[in-house]
Design a protein around this motif. Structure first.
Motif, short mmCIF file in Angstrom:
data_model
loop_
_atom_site.label_atom_id
_atom_site.label_comp_id
_atom_site.label_asym_id
_atom_site.label_seq_id
_atom_site.Cartn_x
_atom_site.Cartn_y
_atom_site.Cartn_z
N PHE A 31 12.53 14.81 5.63
CA PHE A 31 12.49 13.57 4.86
C PHE A 31 11.08 13.34 4.32
N PRO A 32 10.95 12.97 3.07
CA PRO A 32 9.61 12.67 2.56
C PRO A 32 9.07 11.40 3.22
N HIS A 33 7.79 11.41 3.56
CA HIS A 33 7.19 10.22 4.18
C HIS A 33 6.03 9.70 3.34
N GLU A 34 5.69 10.43 2.28
CA GLU A 34 4.57 9.98 1.45
C GLU A 34 4.94 8.71 0.70
N GLY A 35 3.96 7.80 0.59
CA GLY A 35 4.18 6.63 -0.23
C GLY A 35 4.26 7.01 -1.70
N ILE A 36 4.92 6.19 -2.49
CA ILE A 36 4.95 6.45 -3.93
C ILE A 36 3.99 5.51 -4.63
N ASP A 37 3.74 5.75 -5.89
CA ASP A 37 2.85 4.87 -6.64
C ASP A 37 3.59 4.22 -7.80
N LEU A 38 3.95 2.97 -7.62
CA LEU A 38 4.68 2.24 -8.65
C LEU A 38 3.73 1.55 -9.63
N GLY A 39 2.43 1.67 -9.35
CA GLY A 39 1.45 1.08 -10.26
C GLY A 39 1.67 -0.41 -10.43
N PRO A 40 1.50 -0.90 -11.65
CA PRO A 40 1.56 -2.34 -11.88
C PRO A 40 2.97 -2.93 -11.81
N SER A 41 4.00 -2.09 -11.61
CA SER A 41 5.36 -2.65 -11.52
C SER A 41 5.59 -3.44 -10.24
N VAL A 42 4.79 -3.14 -9.19
CA VAL A 42 5.10 -3.73 -7.89
C VAL A 42 4.24 -4.97 -7.62
N HIS A 43 4.88 -6.00 -7.10
CA HIS A 43 4.23 -7.29 -6.86
C HIS A 43 4.51 -7.75 -5.44
N PRO A 44 3.54 -8.46 -4.83
CA PRO A 44 3.79 -9.00 -3.49
C PRO A 44 4.72 -10.22 -3.55
N PRO A 84 0.81 -1.24 0.00
CA PRO A 84 0.00 0.00 0.00
C PRO A 84 0.84 1.28 0.00
N TYR A 85 2.04 1.22 0.59
CA TYR A 85 2.93 2.39 0.61
C TYR A 85 3.63 2.59 -0.74
N LEU A 86 3.56 1.58 -1.57
CA LEU A 86 4.25 1.62 -2.86
C LEU A 86 3.26 1.80 -4.02
N THR A 87 1.98 1.86 -3.66
CA THR A 87 0.96 2.05 -4.69
C THR A 87 0.10 3.27 -4.37
N GLY A 88 0.62 4.14 -3.51
CA GLY A 88 -0.06 5.41 -3.25
C GLY A 88 -1.29 5.32 -2.37
N ARG A 89 -1.52 4.17 -1.72
CA ARG A 89 -2.71 4.02 -0.89
C ARG A 89 -2.47 4.35 0.58
N LYS A 90 -1.21 4.37 1.00
CA LYS A 90 -0.87 4.66 2.39
C LYS A 90 0.39 5.52 2.43
N ASP A 91 0.45 6.43 3.41
CA ASP A 91 1.68 7.18 3.67
C ASP A 91 2.28 6.69 4.97
N TYR A 92 3.59 6.72 5.07
CA TYR A 92 4.22 6.42 6.36
C TYR A 92 3.89 7.55 7.32
N PRO A 93 3.90 7.24 8.63
CA PRO A 93 3.72 8.33 9.59
C PRO A 93 4.85 9.36 9.42
N LYS A 94 4.56 10.58 9.79
CA LYS A 94 5.62 11.60 9.76
C LYS A 94 6.75 11.17 10.70
N PRO A 95 8.01 11.43 10.30
CA PRO A 95 9.11 11.05 11.19
C PRO A 95 8.97 11.74 12.55
N ASP A 96 9.47 11.08 13.56
CA ASP A 96 9.39 11.61 14.92
C ASP A 96 10.57 12.53 15.18
N VAL A 97 10.34 13.82 15.10
CA VAL A 97 11.46 14.76 15.31
C VAL A 97 11.75 14.95 16.79
#
Ligand SMILES: [Zn+2]
Ligand SMILES: [Zn+2]
Length: 282
Positions: A140-153, A113-126
């Motif tokens: 640091f960026p914490h947003e998930g990216i969207d790799l679309g169909p490239s990513v497989h479980p 989900p973090y690699l398909t844009g459905r979830k973001d990581y929590p903000k880092p704990d400063v």
């Protein structure tokens, strides 16, 4: 024993600069880019099959491709890219690489989900104690990216695509779907950030790469209980060689002693005294 003599070689190394690589075993090459390691699995040689593990900091695609060309020849993309987890410093080069390399990316189902844009990581704990890197981690960026169909479980049977001798091990805590890779034949381990060999929260140690087995980087670790269990699992496998996401590869008795120490005193050595991901009772 041949294995120990070839692996003892890199133990005394105390510094490694950005862009430098280290052949840890004949088929494991650890490339350090800035503060993070990527791993090339495969024997060096023009046209040889190989697999990339993790994809470094943002803007590191060129460095990864150049090193890959040196080792495996031109126009020879990896068979696959395996991700230990999806934090920005492990997937930074990925989008650029996939523009050139049309290859599958594999990750743990819980990391997808973090690699398909459905979830973001929590903000880092400063607020976590531990120096400049933690303080700077808000950048640091914490947003998930969207790799679309490239990513497989990864498959439930723990096999690793194109790495036949290897098994993936779920090592959550630092992230939900964090994995480490293990090869029983020589007890080689690709650890990701389940533990590291440099204190990421101490800036001076990041720069000097002063070596110590340390818990996962604190500012991004969200579940310390699971992190501790993951370190116990990895320690019980008795790794003889460990390539961590940050810091130098480690091996031999140094690795055994220091990993045992970390597993035994995890609460004291790894878990911060305070911070937003730390329970009151810890
Ligand atoms: Zn991480
Ligand atoms: Zn990392």
């Amino acid at each position: 024993m041949e294995r120990s003599s070839s692996t003892e070689r890199f133990q005394p190394l105390t510094s490694i600069s950005s862009g430098d690589g280290l052949e840890v075993t004949p088929d494991l090459y650890c490339l350090t880019i800035q503060i993070v390691n990527v791993v090339f699995y495969g024997h060096a040689g023009e046209g040889n099959d190989w697999v990339l593990i993790d994809a470094g900091m943002p803007k590191s695609a060129d460095a990864i491709r150049e090193a890959a060309e040196d080792r495996f020849g031109e126009n020879n993309p990896p068979k696959a890219i395996i991700l230990t987890h999806g934090h920005f410093d492990h997937i930074g080069g990925l989008i650029d690489l996939l523009e050139v390399w049309n290859v599958p990316v594999y990750a743990h189902p819980l990391e997808i989900p973090y690699l398909t844009g459905r979830k973001d990581y929590p903000k880092p704990d400063v607020s976590v104690e531990g120096g400049m890197v933690a303080k700077l981690s808000f950048m640091f960026p914490h947003e998930g990216i969207d790799l679309g169909p490239s990513v497989h479980p990864l498959a439930n049977d723990h096999t690793v695509p194109f790495m036949p001798e290897w098994k993936w091990i779920h090592t959550p805590g630092h992230s939900e779907g964090h994995i480490s890779l293990f090869r029983a034949a020589d007890h080689a381990m690709i650890v990701g950030d389940a533990f590291v060999t440099v204190r990421q929260d101490a800036l001076y140690k990041v720069i000097t790469q002063e070596k110590e087995v340390s818990g996962p980087p604190r500012y991004l670790t969200t579940d310390w209980e699971k992190s501790e269990q993951s370190v116990d699992i990895l320690q019980a496998l008795d790794p003889h060689i460990a390539i961590t996401g940050h810091g130098l590869p480690a091996n031999g008795s140094w690795l055994r002693e220091n990993l045992t120490k970390l597993a035994t005193d995890f609460r004291q050595l790894a878990v911060p005294d305070h911070g937003k991901f730390v329970e009151d009772d810890q």
